[in-house]
Motif scaffolding. Structure first.
Motif, PDB file in Angstrom:
ATOM      1  N   CYS A   1       0.829  -1.212   0.000  1.00 23.87           N
ATOM      2  CA  CYS A   1       0.000   0.000   0.000  1.00 23.87           C
ATOM      3  C   CYS A   1       0.861   1.258   0.000  1.00 23.87           C
ATOM      4  CB  CYS A   1      -0.932  -0.022   1.206  1.00 23.87           C
ATOM      5  SG  CYS A   1      -2.130   1.331   1.250  1.00 23.87           S
ATOM      6  N   ALA A   2       2.021   1.170   0.677  1.00 25.67           N
ATOM      7  CA  ALA A   2       2.908   2.338   0.709  1.00 25.67           C
ATOM      8  C   ALA A   2       3.397   2.708  -0.684  1.00 25.67           C
ATOM      9  CB  ALA A   2       4.090   2.049   1.632  1.00 25.67           C
TER      10      ALA A   2
ATOM     11  N   ALA B   1       7.769   0.127   9.733  1.00 27.93           N
ATOM     12  CA  ALA B   1       8.710  -0.443   8.760  1.00 27.93           C
ATOM     13  C   ALA B   1       8.385  -0.003   7.338  1.00 27.93           C
ATOM     14  CB  ALA B   1       8.700  -1.968   8.859  1.00 27.93           C
ATOM     15  N   SER B   2       7.072   0.112   7.040  1.00 29.81           N
ATOM     16  CA  SER B   2       6.672   0.463   5.664  1.00 29.81           C
ATOM     17  C   SER B   2       6.535   1.964   5.454  1.00 29.81           C
ATOM     18  CB  SER B   2       5.347  -0.214   5.330  1.00 29.81           C
ATOM     19  OG  SER B   2       4.318   0.271   6.190  1.00 29.81           O
ATOM     20  N   GLY B   3       6.389   2.715   6.534  1.00 29.59           N
ATOM     21  CA  GLY B   3       6.167   4.148   6.410  1.00 29.59           C
ATOM     22  C   GLY B   3       4.748   4.504   6.010  1.00 29.59           C
ATOM     23  N   LEU B   4       3.825   3.546   6.106  1.00 30.89           N
ATOM     24  CA  LEU B   4       2.434   3.780   5.710  1.00 30.89           C
ATOM     25  C   LEU B   4       1.725   4.619   6.764  1.00 30.89           C
ATOM     26  CD1 LEU B   4       0.269   3.002   3.562  1.00 30.89           C
ATOM     27  CD2 LEU B   4      -0.404   1.141   5.121  1.00 30.89           C
TER      28      LEU B   4
ATOM     29  N   PRO C   1      -1.171   5.532   9.125  1.00 32.83           N
ATOM     30  CA  PRO C   1      -2.158   4.650   9.766  1.00 32.83           C
ATOM     31  C   PRO C   1      -3.561   4.769   9.188  1.00 32.83           C
ATOM     32  CG  PRO C   1      -0.738   5.625  11.432  1.00 32.83           C
ATOM     33  CD  PRO C   1      -0.393   6.309  10.132  1.00 32.83           C
ATOM     34  N   SER C   2      -3.936   5.945   8.711  1.00 35.20           N
ATOM     35  CA  SER C   2      -5.294   6.123   8.184  1.00 35.20           C
ATOM     36  C   SER C   2      -5.524   5.315   6.916  1.00 35.20           C
ATOM     37  CB  SER C   2      -5.566   7.605   7.903  1.00 35.20           C
ATOM     38  OG  SER C   2      -4.629   8.105   6.954  1.00 35.20           O
ATOM     39  N   ARG C   3      -4.444   4.884   6.244  1.00 30.37           N
ATOM     40  CA  ARG C   3      -4.590   4.098   5.016  1.00 30.37           C
ATOM     41  C   ARG C   3      -4.682   2.590   5.296  1.00 30.37           C
ATOM     42  NH1 ARG C   3      -0.043   5.724   0.882  1.00 30.37           N
ATOM     43  NH2 ARG C   3      -1.342   4.383  -0.461  1.00 30.37           N
ATOM     44  N   LEU C   4      -4.645   2.223   6.576  1.00 40.63           N
ATOM     45  CA  LEU C   4      -4.769   0.809   6.947  1.00 40.63           C
ATOM     46  C   LEU C   4      -6.135   0.565   7.576  1.00 40.63           C
ATOM     47  CD1 LEU C   4      -3.597  -2.042   7.345  1.00 40.63           C
ATOM     48  CD2 LEU C   4      -2.657  -1.258   9.535  1.00 40.63           C
ATOM     49  N   HIS C   5      -6.862  -0.390   6.994  1.00 37.69           N
ATOM     50  CA  HIS C   5      -8.137  -0.824   7.558  1.00 37.69           C
ATOM     51  C   HIS C   5      -7.963  -2.242   8.100  1.00 37.69           C
ATOM     52  CE1 HIS C   5     -10.673   2.047   4.814  1.00 37.69           C
ATOM     53  NE2 HIS C   5      -9.620   2.644   5.357  1.00 37.69           N
ATOM     54  N   LEU C   6      -8.533  -2.495   9.257  1.00 34.47           N
ATOM     55  CA  LEU C   6      -8.499  -3.838   9.849  1.00 34.47           C
ATOM     56  C   LEU C   6      -9.928  -4.365   9.968  1.00 34.47           C
ATOM     57  CD1 LEU C   6      -5.832  -3.366  12.681  1.00 34.47           C
ATOM     58  CD2 LEU C   6      -5.520  -4.396  10.418  1.00 34.47           C
ATOM     59  N   GLU C   7     -10.152  -5.558   9.395  1.00 32.29           N
ATOM     60  CA  GLU C   7     -11.487  -6.147   9.389  1.00 32.29           C
ATOM     61  C   GLU C   7     -11.568  -7.279  10.419  1.00 32.29           C
ATOM     62  OE1 GLU C   7     -12.727  -7.392   5.550  1.00 32.29           O
ATOM     63  OE2 GLU C   7     -12.017  -5.579   4.540  1.00 32.29           O
ATOM     64  N   VAL C   8     -12.631  -7.262  11.202  1.00 30.86           N
ATOM     65  CA  VAL C   8     -12.887  -8.333  12.172  1.00 30.86           C
ATOM     66  C   VAL C   8     -14.266  -8.909  11.894  1.00 30.86           C
ATOM     67  CG1 VAL C   8     -11.391  -7.373  13.955  1.00 30.86           C
ATOM     68  CG2 VAL C   8     -13.774  -6.679  13.878  1.00 30.86           C
ATOM     69  N   THR C   9     -14.360 -10.220  11.966  1.00 35.12           N
ATOM     70  CA  THR C   9     -15.663 -10.864  11.765  1.00 35.12           C
ATOM     71  C   THR C   9     -16.418 -10.901  13.088  1.00 35.12           C
ATOM     72  OG1 THR C   9     -14.754 -13.037  12.228  1.00 35.12           O
ATOM     73  CG2 THR C   9     -14.726 -12.320   9.931  1.00 35.12           C
ATOM     74  N   GLU C  10     -17.709 -11.159  12.980  1.00 36.14           N
ATOM     75  CA  GLU C  10     -18.518 -11.195  14.193  1.00 36.14           C
ATOM     76  C   GLU C  10     -18.104 -12.341  15.114  1.00 36.14           C
ATOM     77  OE1 GLU C  10     -22.790 -10.545  13.659  1.00 36.14           O
ATOM     78  OE2 GLU C  10     -22.316 -10.114  11.588  1.00 36.14           O
ATOM     79  N   SER C  11     -17.562 -13.419  14.564  1.00 28.80           N
ATOM     80  CA  SER C  11     -17.098 -14.523  15.418  1.00 28.80           C
ATOM     81  C   SER C  11     -15.949 -14.072  16.311  1.00 28.80           C
ATOM     82  CB  SER C  11     -16.666 -15.708  14.565  1.00 28.80           C
ATOM     83  OG  SER C  11     -15.587 -15.331  13.717  1.00 28.80           O
ATOM     84  N   CYS C  12     -15.165 -13.101  15.850  1.00 29.42           N
ATOM     85  CA  CYS C  12     -14.085 -12.557  16.673  1.00 29.42           C
ATOM     86  C   CYS C  12     -14.638 -11.823  17.891  1.00 29.42           C
ATOM     87  CB  CYS C  12     -13.219 -11.582  15.865  1.00 29.42           C
ATOM     88  SG  CYS C  12     -12.392 -12.315  14.443  1.00 29.42           S
ATOM     89  N   LEU C  13     -15.825 -11.253  17.728  1.00 22.50           N
ATOM     90  CA  LEU C  13     -16.390 -10.444  18.793  1.00 22.50           C
ATOM     91  C   LEU C  13     -17.058 -11.285  19.870  1.00 22.50           C
ATOM     92  CD1 LEU C  13     -18.035  -7.730  16.517  1.00 22.50           C
ATOM     93  CD2 LEU C  13     -15.742  -7.752  17.477  1.00 22.50           C
ATOM     94  N   MET C  14     -17.277 -12.580  19.578  1.00 24.97           N
ATOM     95  CA  MET C  14     -17.973 -13.433  20.535  1.00 24.97           C
ATOM     96  C   MET C  14     -17.093 -13.768  21.733  1.00 24.97           C
ATOM     97  SD  MET C  14     -20.968 -13.835  19.372  1.00 24.97           S
ATOM     98  CE  MET C  14     -21.545 -15.158  20.413  1.00 24.97           C
ATOM     99  N   ASP C  15     -15.784 -13.847  21.562  1.00 24.29           N
ATOM    100  CA  ASP C  15     -14.865 -14.227  22.637  1.00 24.29           C
ATOM    101  C   ASP C  15     -14.273 -12.994  23.304  1.00 24.29           C
ATOM    102  OD1 ASP C  15     -15.257 -16.877  22.041  1.00 24.29           O
ATOM    103  OD2 ASP C  15     -13.587 -16.945  20.623  1.00 24.29           O
ATOM    104  N   GLU C  16     -14.267 -12.988  24.606  1.00 26.78           N
ATOM    105  CA  GLU C  16     -13.570 -11.948  25.370  1.00 26.78           C
ATOM    106  C   GLU C  16     -13.920 -10.549  24.856  1.00 26.78           C
ATOM    107  OE1 GLU C  16     -11.854 -12.767  27.930  1.00 26.78           O
ATOM    108  OE2 GLU C  16     -11.613 -14.912  27.652  1.00 26.78           O
TER     109      GLU C  16
END
Length: 767
Positions: free
Chosen positions: A582-583, A615-618, A620-635
Motif C-alpha cells: 500500500c505504501a 517499517a513500511s512508512g504507511l 495509519p489512516s490508510r490501513l483498515h483492519l477487518e474483524v468478523t462477528e465470530s471474533c467479537l464473541m470471545d472476550e
C-alpha cells in the motif's frame, strides 16, 4: 541384705507392716487366757498374792489393747501420713511391751522370791513360749520385737543373777543369744515379706501398665495359644468385633468366637466361611497380613506373628475410613466429577474387561458424540448453565444406553459409548444411529430450554480387531468427517478417512513450513465507489501455492492454520506485506487486512501492526483492519480494548461479513467500529426477492443512523449494482462486478487507468 527400717521402707509398705500388728487377734485372746490361767495356777500353788495382781494387770492391758485395736480399725488409713503410722506403731509396741513385762516380772519373782520349782518352771515355760509367738505376730515392728524380748528376758536374767546360784546365773546368760536369735528370726521374716511386697507391688504396677497400654491401643489384639485358644484379648478387639464382655472370651477357641460373631450378625452372613479360611491362613503362618471385610461398612486389616512356642499374636485395626478414602480416590480417578460417567481411561478399562470375558467373536461399536454449538451456550447463558446442560445430557445418555452400552464422558462436551453387542445381533450400525438420533432434542435446564443436536462419529469392528491405540483415531476421524459435512450428522469410519487424515497432517506440516518461510503471497480485491470512478480501498487476501498440489483455497488453509494455532503467523505476514504494497500505491488508496479471533485474544496484534506501519512508512489512516462477528464473541472486553487502541492510532476498524453472526446489532453501538461490510448473503437475489431487499435496506438505514461507512460485498451483476446505486445503499462496492482479486502491480495499473479517465460515473455499468 539388712532388714528394712521404718525410715527406709515406702509409706504404703510401712502401713502394711503396722497393719499386720493389729491383725490376727485370736492369738491375743488365747495368750491372755493362758497367761491368766497360768498365774492363777501359780497363786493356788504358792499362795503368792502378787500373781493375782498380775492377773488383773493382764486383763487391764488386754482391755486397753483391744480398745486401741478398735480405734485402729475405725481410722481412715488412706489419710495416714508417716507420722500417723509411727504413732499407731508406738501404741501397739507399748501394749505388747506391757504384756511381755508382766510375764518377765512374774518369772523373775518366782525365781528370786517364791523359789518354788513348779512355779519357776510354769512361769519360765509360759514366758519362753510367748517369746516364740513374738516372731510370728510382731515381725512387722523391730521395736516390738526388741522391747518384748527385753521385757521377757531381762527380769529372768536379773533374778537368776541375784539368786547367787551359779548354775542359774550361767543358764540365764544363755537367754541373751536366745533373744538375739529371736530378733534375727523376726528380722528375717520381715525382710522376706518386704521383698515379696515390693515384688508384688512392682508386678502389680507392671500388670496395670500393661493392661492400660493393652486396652488403650488403637489396634485390636488377640493372643492365641498353640491350641488356638484365646489367652489375651484387649478392649479394642472387643469394640471392633462388638463383644461386650472380654473376660468371657478368654480360654475360648478363636474359631468359636468367630462363629458366634457370625450368628450375632456382626459378620455378614455370606462371609464367615471366607473369613475363617483367611484367619486359618494367618494363624498357620501362610499369610502374614490380610484385609477382611466383615460387613458392608467394616473393613479390618489383620497381621499375625507366630512364636516358637506356638503362641500366635493377631493384631488388627479398623481401616474402613482408609478403604472408603481409597475407593473415593479411585472413583475420582475413574469417573468424571460433573456427570458421574466413567472418564476416558476407565472407559478403556471397562471395554477391555467386557471383551476379555467374551467367548465368541462379534461386531462391536464405539460412538463419540459432540454437542453442537456448546460454546454458544456457555457464552450466552454462562458456564453454570453449560455444566447443568452436560449433566442433563449425561442422564439422558445413561437412560438410552441402559445395559446395552457403556457411556462415558470423553472430554469437554464430548461423550462416548461402547456397544458390546454380546448377543452378536446384526445391525450394530442402525442401533448406533438410533441412539444418536434419540439424543437430539430439547433439554430443559433450570428456566432455560435448549434445542441440542450432536455430531457423531463411530467405528464398527470385530471384537478381535479392537486396539485401544487405534479406535480413538478412527472415531475422531469419523467425527471430523461428520462435522465437516453438516452439524448434527453421524458418520461411520471408512478406510479412506485414514488416508485423508494422513494427507491433512501432511498439509499441516507443509503449511507450517510455508508460513515460517514466508512462502505465502497476497492478492487484493479493490473496493470501488458505487459509480466505479475510484478505488477507495483494497482487501488483502492470502494465497498459498503448494509445490505439489498447486493453489490451496483460502477457506481450507486458513481453517487448517486456525486448528494448528498458527493463524497469527499468516496475519503478521499479511499485515507486513499489505503495508509495504500500500505504501507504494498512490494516496489516499487504503488497504484492508482481516484479523482472526486468535489475533484478538491478546494485545500482541497492536505491536505487530505498529511495527508494520513503522517499517513500511504507511500512514495509519490508510490501513483498515477487518474483524468478523465470530471474533467479537470471545472476550468482548479484551477485543473492545484492543480495537480501541488500534483505532486511537488512526486505523480504520471494519466489521466483516456483517449479519451472519448471533448478536450483530448489539456490537454496532458497543465497539469502536467505523465501517460495516454487509455480507454477500444479503445481496443475493435482491433483484427478485423483495423481502431480502427490504432487509438490506433496513440494515443500511440502521448503519447510517449510527454514522457508519457502508461497504456491500459480493456484488456480482449489473442489476444488483444498479439497484444499490438507485437506492443509495452503499458508500463502497466490493465484488466481481468491478474486479476479481488481482496482484498489487495490477492495482497500480487500475488506479492509473482510472486517473486518466474523466471523473464521471461509468454509464455502461448502470445502463
Amino acid at each position: 541384705m539388712k532388714p528394712p527400717s521404718p525410715d527406709t521402707v515406702p509409706t504404703d509398705v510401712y502401713l502394711s507392716f503396722v497393719s499386720s500388728l493389729f491383725g490376727n487377734r485370736k492369738t491375743l485372746f488365747t495368750g491372755v487366757f493362758v497367761h491368766i490361767l497360768t498365774y492363777v495356777v501359780v497363786f493356788l500353788s504358792t499362795h503368792a498374792s502378787i500373781y493375782l495382781v498380775l492377773c488383773l494387770a493382764f486383763a487391764a492391758v488386754f482391755g486397753l489393747r483391744m480398745y486401741s485395736f478398735w480405734l485402729f480399725d475405725a481410722a481412715d488409713k488412706h489419710s495416714f501420713k508417716r507420722a500417723d503410722i509411727a504413732r499407731w506403731e508406738t501404741r501397739y509396741v507399748i501394749g505388747a511391751a506391757a504384756t511381755a513385762s508382766i510375764l518377765g516380772i512374774g518369772s523373775g519373782y518366782a525365781i528370786l522370791i517364791v523359789q518354788d520349782p513348779l512355779a519357776e518352771f510354769i512361769c519360765i515355760a509360759v514366758t519362753m513360749a510367748s517369746m516364740v509367738s513374738i516372731v510370728g505376730r510382731n515381725y512387722g515392728s523391730q521395736k516390738a520385737i526388741d522391747l518384748q524380748t527385753l521385757a521377757c528376758c531381762l527380769p529372768i536374767i536379773i533374778a537368776c543373777l541375784m539368786s547367787q546360784q551359779l548354775y542359774k546365773a550361767i543358764v540365764s546368760v544363755m537367754l541373751v543369744p536366745f533373744g538375739l536369735t529371736t530378733r534375727a528370726m523376726a528380722n528375717g521374716v520381715r525382710e522376706f515379706l518386704y521383698k515379696n511386697v515390693i515384688a508384688s507391688r512392682e508386678i502389680s504396677l507392671i500388670a496395670d501398665r500393661f493392661d492400660t497400654a493393652l486396652n488403650n491401643m488403637t489396634h485390636g489384639l488377640f493372643m492365641l495359644d498353640a491350641d488356638n485358644r484365646i489367652l489375651v484379648v484387649n478392649r479394642k478387639a472387643c469394640e471392633l468385633l462388638n463383644f461386650a464382655h472380654p473376660e468371657q472370651l478368654k480360654d475360648c477357641e478363636f474359631d468359636v468366637v468367630l462363629r458366634y460373631g457370625a450368628r450375632n450378625a456382626f459378620i455378614d452372613g455370606s462371609l464367615p466361611g471366607l473369613i475363617q479360611r483367611q484367619m486359618a491362613q494367618l494363624v498357620s503362618g501362610t499369610l502374614s497380613r490380610t484385609l477382611i471385610q466383615f460387613n458392608e461398612d467394616q473393613f479390618l486389616e489383620f497381621s499375625a506373628s507366630r512364636r516358637a512356642d506356638g503362641i500366635v499374636i493377631l493384631i488388627f485395626e479398623d481401616v474402613t475410613v482408609r478403604i472408603r478414602a481409597e475407593r473415593k480416590i479411585l472413583h475420582m480417578v475413574r469417573y468424571d466429577p460433573l456427570t458421574g460417567l466413567p472418564n476416558r481411561e476407565y472407559f478403556v478399562e471397562l471395554v477391555k474387561e467386557r471383551l476379555a470375558t467374551r467367548t465368541r467373536e462379534s461386531q462391536i461399536g464405539i460412538l463419540v458424540l459432540d454437542v453442537d454449538d456448546f460454546k454458544h451456550v456457555n457464552d450466552t447463558k454462562g458456564h453454570i448453565a453449560g455444566d447443568r446442560l452436560l449433566v442433563a445430557i449425561a442422564e439422558r445418555l445413561k437412560e438410552f444406553a441402559g445395559t446395552s452400552a457403556i457411556a462415558a464422558r470423553l472430554v469437554g462436551d464430548q461423550f462416548m459409548l461402547f456397544f458390546p453387542n454380546e448377543g452378536g445381533a446384526p445391525g450394530i450400525d442402525s442401533r448406533i444411529r438410533e441412539l444418536h438420533a434419540a439424543m437430539t432434542g430439547t433439554y430443559d435446564v433450570d428456566d432455560n430450554s435448549f434445542r441440542i443436536s450432536f455430531s457423531g462419529g463411530y467405528v464398527a469392528m470385530s471384537s478381535r480387531e479392537f486396539r485401544p491405540e487405534e479406535w480413538q483415531i478412527k472415531v475422531d476421524l469419523a467425527l471430523f468427517d461428520a462435522k465437516s459435512r453438516m452439524k448434527g450428522g453421524c458418520s461411520a469410519f471408512e478406510q479412506e478417512m485414514d488416508a485423508r487424515y494422513v494427507e491433512r497432517q501432511k498439509l499441516k506440516d507443509d503449511l507450517r513450513e510455508a508460513v515460517e518461510a514466508g512462502k505465502l503471497h497476497a492478492v487484493y480485491q479493490p473496493m470501488f465507489t458505487p459509480d466505479g470512478s475510484r478505488i477507495d480501498c483494497c482487501e488483502a487476501l492470502a494465497r498459498w501455492i503448494h509445490p505439489e498440489k498447486g493453489s490451496i483455497p483460502p477457506n481450507i488453509f486458513v481453517q487448517v492454520a486456525e486448528e494448528m494455532g498458527i493463524v497469527a503467523g499468516i496475519t503478521r505476514f499479511m499485515i507486513n506485506q499489505a503495508c509495504r504494497d500500500c505504501a507504494s500505491w498512490p494516496e489516499p488508496l487504503a488497504v484492508s487486512v482481516n484479523l482472526s479471533a486468535q489475533d484478538l485474544r491478546s494485545d500482541d496484534i497492536i505491536g505487530i501492526v505498529t511495527e508494520a506501519l513503522e517499517a513500511s512508512g504507511l500512514v495509519p489512516s490508510r490501513l483498515h483492519l477487518e474483524v468478523t462477528e465470530s471474533c467479537l464473541m470471545d472476550e468482548v472486553a479484551t477485543v473492545r480494548s484492543i480495537l480501541a487502541d488500534l483505532r486511537s492510532k488512526g486505523i480504520t476498524i471494519a466489521i466483516d461479513d456483517f449479519g451472519t453472526g448471533f448478536s450483530s446489532l448489539s456490537y454496532l453501538d458497543s465497539l469502536p467500529v467505523d465501517v460495516v461490510k454487509i455480507d454477500r448473503s444479503f445481496v443475493r437475489d435482491i433483484t427478485t426477492d423483495s423481502r431480502r431487499f427490504k432487509l438490506l435496506c433496513g440494515i443500511v438505514d440502521l448503519s447510517r443512523a449510527l454514522s457508519l461507512h457502508i461497504v456491500i460485498e459480493g456484488v456480482e451483476t449489473l442489476e444488483q449494482l444498479a439497484l444499490i446505486v438507485e437506492k443509495n445503499l452503499a458508500d463502497i462496492i466490493q465484488g466481481y462486478v468491478f474486479s476479481a482479486p488481482v496482484s498489487h502491480e495490477q492495482i497500480v495499473e487500475m488506479v492509473d487507468n482510472l486517473s486518466r479517465r474523466l471523473p464521471i460515473v461509468r454509464q455502461d455499468h448502470v445502463a
